[in-house]
Design a protein around this motif. Structure first.
Motif: not given
Length: 87
Positions: A3-13
């Protein structure tokens, strides 16, 4: 693929939300009767809040739907318009 994360996503939250699992959890915690009462009340409250901005447009069956189908697919139906197909 990973899976790819979008820019600026706060993964900890961020965590995945899966509605059926959440429903099962709440039904176990609250019991079926209280779950039904609370979820029905929530849906009714939300529906009442839409009355000031949502415009309902009734379509006459498959013919009515076919008249707007291309607009639905292209995403050109206004966001404040709700379509109901009456069969």
């Amino acid at each position: 693929d990973e899976p790819r994360q979008a820019e600026g996503i706060i993964t900890q939250r961020s965590e995945q939300f899966f509605a059926p699992s959440q429903i099962q959890k709440l039904m176990k915690e609250w019991g079926a009767d209280q779950f039904n009462e609370r979820s029905t009340r929530y849906i009714m409250d939300c529906a009442a809040k839409t009355s000031c901005w949502l415009k309902i447009k009734e379509l006459d069956g498959v013919t009515g739907l076919s008249d707007v189908y291309a607009d639905v697919c292209e995403g050109t139906i206004p966001a404040d318009e709700g379509l109901i197909v009456v069969m």
